[in-house]
Design an enzyme around this catalytic site. Structure first.
Site, PDB file in Angstrom:
ATOM      1  N   GLU A   1       0.834  -1.201   0.000  1.00  0.00           N
ATOM      2  CA  GLU A   1       0.000   0.000   0.000  1.00  0.00           C
ATOM      3  C   GLU A   1       0.871   1.254   0.000  1.00  0.00           C
ATOM      4  O   GLU A   1       0.539   2.253  -0.645  1.00  0.00           O
ATOM      5  CB  GLU A   1      -0.927  -0.021   1.215  1.00  0.00           C
TER       6      GLU A   1
ATOM      7  N   GLU B   1      -3.105  -9.845   4.340  1.00  0.00           N
ATOM      8  CA  GLU B   1      -3.884  -9.519   5.537  1.00  0.00           C
ATOM      9  C   GLU B   1      -4.983 -10.526   5.872  1.00  0.00           C
ATOM     10  O   GLU B   1      -5.218 -10.843   7.041  1.00  0.00           O
ATOM     11  CB  GLU B   1      -4.508  -8.112   5.397  1.00  0.00           C
TER      12      GLU B   1
END
Length: 259
Positions: A114, A134
């Site tokens: 990210e 995640e």
């Protein structure tokens, strides 16, 4: 005071932001997010800066968020102090007025990917891995992994990473559009610097405006792009000079519609 873990250095027209917590693979905690925000301010404050490089110290680019930094948080703290704050900081980085080049010298996983996605250009070393692991921890990407990454890389590749847990090599990432160039181990920063110098030779105002226009076309930060471009245009007009003069002289402005 502890040594800063986000540093900014300047060389000519190029700023370099380095994430420096190698013992934790450059994983972020709250203080580092605050330092990253301050680093953005430092880059913006130097008018001569025309391009910025983002990289990591040691063998990693960034492993994302430090699990120990958020695991003990309450759901409210996690949602606000961690996810929302981190999201704002990454948005700040993505909307720097100058182009940002990510020199991926090591793995970029989870929040690290990210982070890399905030850059305009990504140069990866051949040995690195890219992914969004995640959901394997029972959580979801929170720093724009399902938003900015979808806009920049497409929904399907993000599905493969976030839903399927696929981890891609640098070469695979190049084919999927996750990175723009793959170089040999140890060459990412030098290659990024050469590309930064290439950008720095171009018209800085044109580059800044082009970045805003591309972001707007990609559905990113449309409000800021429109208002920034409009304000820059109006700031050059004779009408603005007349308006400011009239205010200072306490009189009615005599606008002539002059650009």
């Amino acid at each position: 005071m502890a040594d800063p873990r986000i540093t900014v250095t300047f060389a000519g027209h190029v700023a370099t932001i380095t994430v420096s917590r190698p013992e934790k693979l450059n994983a972020f905690d709250l203080d580092m997010l605050k330092e990253l925000s301050a680093a953005c301010d430092a880059v913006e404050a130097i008018a001569e800066t025309r391009v910025a490089i983002l990289t990591g110290a040691g063998k990693a680019f960034s492993a994302g968020g430090d699990i120990k930094a958020w695991a003990a948080m309450t759901p409210n703290e996690f949602g606000h102090a961690w996810v929302r704050f981190g999201h704002r900081v990454f948005e700040r980085l993505a909307t720097l007025r100058v182009p940002l080049i990510a020199a991926l010298n090591g793995h970029a996983l989870g929040g690290g990917l990210e982070l890399a996605a905030t850059a305009d250009i990504r140069i990866a070393e051949a040995q690195i891995k890219l992914g969004l692991p995640e959901t394997g921890l029972g959580m979801v990407p929170g720093w724009s992994g399902t938003q900015r990454l979808v806009r920049r890389f497409g929904a399907q590749v993000v599905r493969r990473m976030a839903l399927g847990g696929e981890i891609f090599s640098a070469g695979e990432g190049l084919g999927l559009g996750l990175v723009d160039d793959v170089v040999e181990t140890g060459a990412a920063v030098a290659t990024a610097t050469a590309y930064a110098e290439r950008i720095a030779k171009r018209g800085p105002a044109a580059v800044e405006v082009a970045k805003l226009m591309i972001a707007s076309a990609n559905g990113e930060d449309n409000g800021t792009a429109v208002e920034a471009l409009g304000s820059i245009l109006v700031a050059k007009t004779a009408d603005l000079k007349e308006g400011v003069s009239a205010f200072a002289e306490k009189r009615e402005p005599a606008f002539k519609g002059e650009w």
